[in-house]
Write an enzyme that holds these catalytic residues in place. Structure first.
Site, PDB file in Angstrom:
ATOM      1  N   GLY A   1     -69.608  43.087 -57.350  1.00  0.00           N
ATOM      2  CA  GLY A   1     -69.794  44.472 -56.975  1.00  0.00           C
ATOM      3  C   GLY A   1     -70.322  44.668 -55.567  1.00  0.00           C
ATOM      4  N   THR A   2     -70.658  43.567 -54.900  1.00  0.00           N
ATOM      5  CA  THR A   2     -71.239  43.688 -53.565  1.00  0.00           C
ATOM      6  C   THR A   2     -70.189  44.040 -52.524  1.00  0.00           C
ATOM      7  OG1 THR A   2     -70.877  41.348 -53.123  1.00  0.00           O
ATOM      8  CG2 THR A   2     -72.983  41.953 -54.110  1.00  0.00           C
TER       9      THR A   2
ATOM     10  N   LEU B   1     -71.156  43.958 -41.356  1.00  0.00           N
ATOM     11  CA  LEU B   1     -69.750  43.564 -41.482  1.00  0.00           C
ATOM     12  C   LEU B   1     -68.870  44.752 -41.826  1.00  0.00           C
ATOM     13  CD1 LEU B   1     -69.902  40.174 -43.452  1.00  0.00           C
ATOM     14  CD2 LEU B   1     -69.719  40.540 -40.991  1.00  0.00           C
TER      15      LEU B   1
ATOM     16  N   GLY C   1     -78.388  43.018 -49.536  1.00  0.00           N
ATOM     17  CA  GLY C   1     -78.465  43.181 -50.986  1.00  0.00           C
ATOM     18  C   GLY C   1     -79.806  43.647 -51.514  1.00  0.00           C
ATOM     19  N   GLU C   2     -80.874  43.263 -50.891  1.00  0.00           N
ATOM     20  CA  GLU C   2     -82.199  43.550 -51.449  1.00  0.00           C
ATOM     21  C   GLU C   2     -83.073  44.436 -50.573  1.00  0.00           C
ATOM     22  OE1 GLU C   2     -82.356  41.083 -54.159  1.00  0.00           O
ATOM     23  OE2 GLU C   2     -81.253  39.436 -53.273  1.00  0.00           O
TER      24      GLU C   2
HETATM   25 MO1  MOS Z   1     -80.590  38.482 -56.334  1.00  0.00          MO
HETATM   26  S1  MOS Z   1     -81.959  39.484 -57.498  1.00  0.00           S
HETATM   27  O1  MOS Z   1     -81.641  37.224 -55.808  1.00  0.00           O
HETATM   28  O2  MOS Z   1     -79.531  37.885 -57.530  1.00  0.00           O
END
Ligand code: MOS
Length: 745
Positions: A474-475, A637, A711-712
């Protein structure tokens, strides 16, 4: 041809997803398929004294009932290693159904295999268990006196404690001191797609598993060790994954259980966890408490930071999410002490959950900073600026790139921070108390430790396929990889296809810790560049090529055509070269070797969060009205995908601040709200106006494509900004997440 990187390319798999055509692991059509259902322990601690499976075995359609008595032993449980090492990565060093002991509520105690899922499910209810129970520890408060300081945490990656300077002396001498303790409810990931494995044995030692995972190679290597088979016996395929957030990073029991069940019945077996089982089978963010003591001078400059965490782990593993990492280096601070304390309880081993560590650790620090700002009478933004460190305070090395100040400034402009009245409770609109708050965001840039590989092949029609063993959960990584490969090869994105999602492809670490896209992206970049250079070398060495004899360094590729940089009219296409030389295709396997961990830089990702809340003065209801997040994730990107990720992270932070909590019933040792009806996450109606922006800063240290990951970082600081805004609105500090309305009454 303009570069693909940086532009917005819609998801290459978007069309299939919105049409429902993507194949998830539980949807791959398999002939002669049988269905497995896991039965879970109803007690949290003790042993099974008797099992009666006779009724279940007689039930219609049942092919097998497996318990510890007939499952067979696993060969070897690998050590707890994060997938990031590209190695076997079990979720915990305990494998169930090997003996009669029950270590935690929800532990698998039986598997029923039947011809339909309904029949398997029904037969599972017919197994009679008797248990001898022993007292269980399921809450931190039940066992604080048994806390210990582990040697290492987080799968052995990080030490259990660290320090610099003399924190006790500095705290004793501090002109101002903030000392606060923050409590965090356990949280669960709740991806839309439940974890699922479909296991198919073609032969006694040839196994295919369709698995819902963040790392097909990690599943392959882990299951191989558990079954005592060489990795060549196992292929793991992950076509599409419906979200994960860390729940599918480590390798839990279900793929191995599905494989064992399939071997037992001699048929392909599908095992899909239920939503309720997702709460006991894939780890979670652990219940924890953090005490922060910040010492500062009267002008707000930090002189000391003490940060202790106590959390609940499993009987088997010293797991703590690394909550102290970023807080330790967020600001200039010569005296520091950080210690993890663990309490063993009757739970599965906790695991990565989105912004593992920093979602909680930076919450504690950034709330304490807000309190410090109030105490010294300095604007919270100015306090961060004043304590900014342009070197990593831990190592003294310069940041490879930072951007914290730029992010704070940009967020302040977008948010309109500067005309804020600092007095709590100073703004009211009818029944609503209005407040604003901010927080810094930091997240480590984690580098894989092993080489990352990819494969690239160009055909004589000028199209290219690039492959690596990463999965798409999903990323948008398949889309971003298409862009990276297209730019490196000098091809338009339409002529490039990226293929991932199989352990047969080059080994890529499981995508964790925001390192997925940078790891595979670096491998794809290096590989595609190598393929391009090989073709250029062929052209300049070929007397029939218009580029014959040219300096390869002076040749570039535009829209599939290799040309002289100074004379773009001189050149030929890849396709011309390959046709003329009767070459159907050219393929290379490329390797990116990550930089050594002790390079001469501190490497971190930075950002800033701001939030405006309205709190109902009578009812305590908190509504988030606006959020602004600005981040410096290196190169971006794909703007659309990056902004989606960051926005999703910010809303995740909203959930963390106001809603998400898994409640333990200590009497039963089981989660009381293991469903999406009772475990609250933000929905569209909770989502405020969210503004996301990025500050692009070049970073040539991290990797060849200059990205730090998105992502985080979007999660980090969001909850603190909201909690600080709640304080500004009401004058009340909340030291416990989530901030539910009863805490404000
Ligand atoms: Mo991410 S929570 O390190 O998969």
């Amino acid at each position: 041809m303009s570069p693909a990187i940086g532009a917005t390319l819609n998801r290459v798999d978007g069309r299939y997803k919105v049409r429902g055509e993507s194949r998830y692991s539980a949807e791959v059509p398999v002939p002669n398929l049988a269905h497995a259902v896991v039965v879970n322990a109803k007690v949290a601690s003790g042993r099974i004294t008797s099992i009666d499976t006779s009724e279940a075995e007689r039930a219609t359609g049942v092919l097998a009932v497996l318990t510890h008595r007939n499952l067979g032993r696993v060969a070897n449980v690998p050590r707890l290693l994060p997938s990031l090492a590209g190695l076997a990565a079990p979720g915990q060093t305990f494998f169930p159904m090997q003996d009669e002991t029950v270590h935690y509520g929800g532990q698998p105690v039986a598997i029923v295999v039947a011809d339909t899922i309904e029949r398997a499910d029904h037969a599972g209810t017919l197994i009679r268990f008797e248990y001898e129970t022993t007292p269980a520890t399921t809450l931190l408060d039940q066992a604080r006196d048994r806390a210990y300081v582990p040697e290492r945490i987080f799968g052995g990656l990080l030490p259990g404690q660290g320090s610099r300077g003399d924190v006790a002396k500095a705290l004793a001498e501090a002109e101002v001191c903030v000392d606060a303790t923050y409590r965090f409810a356990p949280n669960h990931h709740n991806p839309i797609e439940m974890s699922a494995s479909t296991a198919i044995w073609d032969d006694v030692d040839r196994l295919t598993i369709y698995d819902s995972t963040q790392g097909p190679n990690a599943v392959q290597l882990t299951v191989a060790e558990l079954l005592g088979l060489p990795p060549i016996s196992i292929r793991v395929v992950s076509h599409a994954v419906g979200g994960s957030f860390g729940s599918k990073a480590m390798v839990w029991h279900h793929p191995t259980l599905a494989a064992l069940a399939a071997r037992h019945v001699g048929r392909p077996v599908r095992l899909v966890l239920t939503r309720e089982q997702m709460f006991t089978s894939c780890g979670h963010r652990e219940e924890q408490e953090q005490r922060i003591t910040v010492g500062a001078r009267a002008d707000g400059r930090i002189t000391a930071l003490r940060h202790h965490k106590i959390s609940l782990t499993s009987p088997f593993d010293d797991w703590a999410e690394p909550s102290l990492q970023s807080a330790a280096v967020a600001y200039l601070n010569p005296n520091y002490e950080g210690v993890y304390h663990l309490v063993r309880g009757n739970t599965i081993t906790p695991t990565f959950m989105r912004a593992p560590g920093e979602a909680t650790g930076m919450f504690a620090l950034e709330c304490a900073m807000d309190e410090l700002a109030e105490r010294v009478g300095i604007d919270p933004l100015e306090l961060r600026m004043r304590n900014y460190s342009d070197t990593d305070p831990e190592s003294g090395k310069p940041w490879s790139s930072s951007g914290l100040r730029e992010c704070l400034q940009r967020a302040a402009e977008l948010f309109g921070w500067h005309d804020r009245d600092p007095r709590p409770g100073s703004r009211r609109e009818g029944q609503w108390l209005i407040g604003t708050g901010l927080a810094s965001a930091l997240y480590p840039v984690t580098q894989p430790v092993n080489p990352q590989r990819a494969k690239a092949r160009i055909y004589n029609d000028g199209t290219a396929v690039v492959e690596a063993g990463v999965s798409e959960f999903g990323t948008g990584v398949f889309t971003a990889m298409t862009q990276v490969a297209a730019d490196a090869l000098g091809l338009p994105v339409e002529r490039v296809r990226f293929v991932g999602g199989s352990s047969n492809l080059p080994n890529i670490t499981a995508a964790v810790g925001s390192a997925g896209t940078s790891a595979v992206g670096s491998a794809v970049h290096v590989t595609a560049c190598e393929l391009r250079d090989q073709l250029i070398r062929r052209a300049v060495g070929d007397d029939h090529s218009p580029l014959h004899g040219a300096d390869p360094a002076r040749v570039e590729v535009r829209d599939g055509k290799m040309v002289l940089a100074d004379h773009p009219d001189v050149g030929e296409t890849y396709s011309d070269l390959l046709h003329r030389t009767m070459t159907p295709d050219v393929e290379v396997l490329g390797t990116w070797n990550p930089p050594p961990q002790d390079a001469g830089y501190g490497i971190h990702t930075f950002g800033a969060q701001m939030a405006e809340v309205a709190v109902d003065a009578e009812l305590g209801v908190v509504r988030v009205r606006r959020m602004v997040g600005v981040f410096a994730p290196g190169r971006v990107l794909n703007r659309k995908l990056a902004h989606s990720q960051l926005m999703g992270g910010m809303l995740w932070g909203l959930g963390q601040a106001l809603m998400e909590a898994t409640r333990m019933d200590p009497r039963l040792g089981r989660w009381a709200n293991a469903s999406l009806a009772d475990y609250l996450v933000p929905v569209n109606a909770d989502a405020p106006d969210v503004v996301v922006d990025t500050v692009e800063m070049r970073d040539d240290v991290v990797n060849p494509i200059g990205i730090k990951g998105v992502g985080e970082i979007g999660v980090v600081g969001a909850a603190a900004a909201i909690a600080n805004a709640v304080h500004h609105a009401t004058g009340r500090r909340c030291y416990e997440l989530p901030i539910t309305l009863e805490k404000l009454l």
